[in-house]
Design an enzyme around this catalytic site. Structure first.
Site, PDB file in Angstrom:
ATOM      1  N   HIS A  29      36.814  44.422  41.625  1.00 13.50           N
ATOM      2  CA  HIS A  29      35.764  43.363  42.503  1.00 13.50           C
ATOM      3  C   HIS A  29      36.585  43.280  43.495  1.00 13.50           C
ATOM      4  O   HIS A  29      37.998  44.369  43.500  1.00 13.50           O
ATOM      5  CB  HIS A  29      36.213  41.766  41.919  1.00 13.50           C
TER       6      HIS A  29
ATOM      7  N   ASP B  67      34.377  43.475  49.844  1.00 10.62           N
ATOM      8  CA  ASP B  67      33.660  43.810  49.585  1.00 10.62           C
ATOM      9  C   ASP B  67      32.480  43.918  50.985  1.00 10.62           C
ATOM     10  O   ASP B  67      32.297  44.489  51.796  1.00 10.62           O
ATOM     11  CB  ASP B  67      33.183  41.907  48.989  1.00 10.62           C
TER      12      ASP B  67
END
Length: 344
Positions: A135, A165
């Protein structure tokens, strides 16, 4: 000043979006904001972001949503039919998943030679980390970026902006899409490009790599927390606490801005104490001036400094809360809904 409404620069570009969660959907939202048509393809259970209604809407407004059971050969045939009409296919599967579904580049390019394929992965298509889960926090940690996000006292900061991200994934994916589409329009041949988020982040360590190498001879080692040029060593480029527990961002990196800041601070004796006037970063005078500025800023609440610097071209601004930023004239009432706007 031009109209803030962006013309549809990507009008006619058709994108099949197989991505989920944050990096891919934000990338295709940016493409949609630029005028592209986005067909969001979800499994029967939907995108994991769907239960977070506000987030899902922010990422996927304006997209056409379709459902595909990726375990159904008939549904995969439907998807292949859609590929023939698409310009771009974006996915965020782990390496090898597309091939396992019969959606590899060779198969899809046989159906549509000009198709641009962009795969967003955590660690790239190959190597010992290719199949590992991750992540944003993991990408930040492994790229070296998280280590640079420290308070001057050394504590790590857990950012509420997902730079791995968004900067390493979404932005890099958009660049890859646009570059490959540009080539496909010239050659008629698409490509399959991989966007590794951890590598995308690492590529953005431009300043700490350069300034760290510059300051290492002065320190006898690479700079740590609060010791690098833009992370706290300079009095003219720092964050200072105000009397009411708020903060003032002093970004007067260049001498011309520092001179104006000193005028507002009413401290003409500080003007020549600047790194562009010979003050060495990390020197005793540098540390002393930083303490003096901190003491002065702490003598008044943020509202006072905000008012004093409001008309000064000094690169000094209040640190706003999220709610305050949303109400600021820069952003309030849709003043500038997108990063891009046409200049008249």
């Amino acid at each position: 000043m031009g109209d803030t409404a962006l013309p549809p620069l990507l009008s006619g570009l058709r994108v099949l979006d197989l991505t989920r969660n944050l990096p891919g959907p934000f990338a295709t939202r940016l493409l949609a904001d630029l005028g592209a048509t986005i067909v969001k393809v979800e499994p029967p259970e939907g995108d994991p972001a769907r239960p977070l209604a506000a987030l899902f809407e922010a990422l996927n407004h304006g997209k056409e949503c379709r459902t595909i059971d990726f375990r159904s050969s008939a549904d995969l045939d439907r998807l292949r039919a859609w590929v023939q009409e698409a310009d771009v296919l974006l996915d965020s599967f782990r390496p090898g998943v597309l091939q396992g579904l019969g959606l590899d580049a060779a198969t899809l390019h046989a159906l549509n030679p000009r198709l641009v394929m962009v795969s967003i992965t955590g660690y790239g298509q190959h190597g010992p980390w290719a199949q590992k889960a991750g992540h944003d926090l993991n990408f930040m940690a492994l790229s070296g970026v998280l280590d640079q996000m420290r308070a001057p006292t050394g504590e790590l900061a857990l950012s509420n902006v997902q730079w791995g991200d968004l900067a390493g994934g979404s932005a890099m994916a958009c660049i890859a899409v646009l570059a490959a589409v540009f080539e496909a329009q010239k050659t008629g041949q698409g490509r399959h490009l991989d966007v590794s988020m951890v590598h995308g982040l690492h590529a953005q360590l431009v300043m700490p790599q350069a300034t760290g190498a510059m300051l290492a001879p002065l320190l006898g080692r690479r700079p740590g927390a609060g010791e690098d040029l833009l992370n706290g060593v300079l009095p003219c480029y720092n964050i200072y606490a105000t009397q009411d527990g708020r903060h003032l961002a002093v970004g007067a990196l260049e001498f011309k801005f520092w001179k104006v800041a000193c005028e507002v601070f009413e401290r003409p004796d500080w003007v020549q104490r600047h790194w562009q006037r010979g003050q060495l970063p990390g020197s005793p005078d540098c540390a002393a001036l930083r303490a003096e500025v901190a003491q002065l800023v702490a003598s008044q609440p943020l509202a006072v400094w905000s008012e004093r610097f409001a008309q000064a071209d000094a690169c000094v601004t209040p640190v706003l809360t999220l709610e305050e930023a949303q109400a600021h004239p820069l952003f309030a009432d849709g003043a500038r809904p997108q990063p891009w706007a046409e200049i008249a």
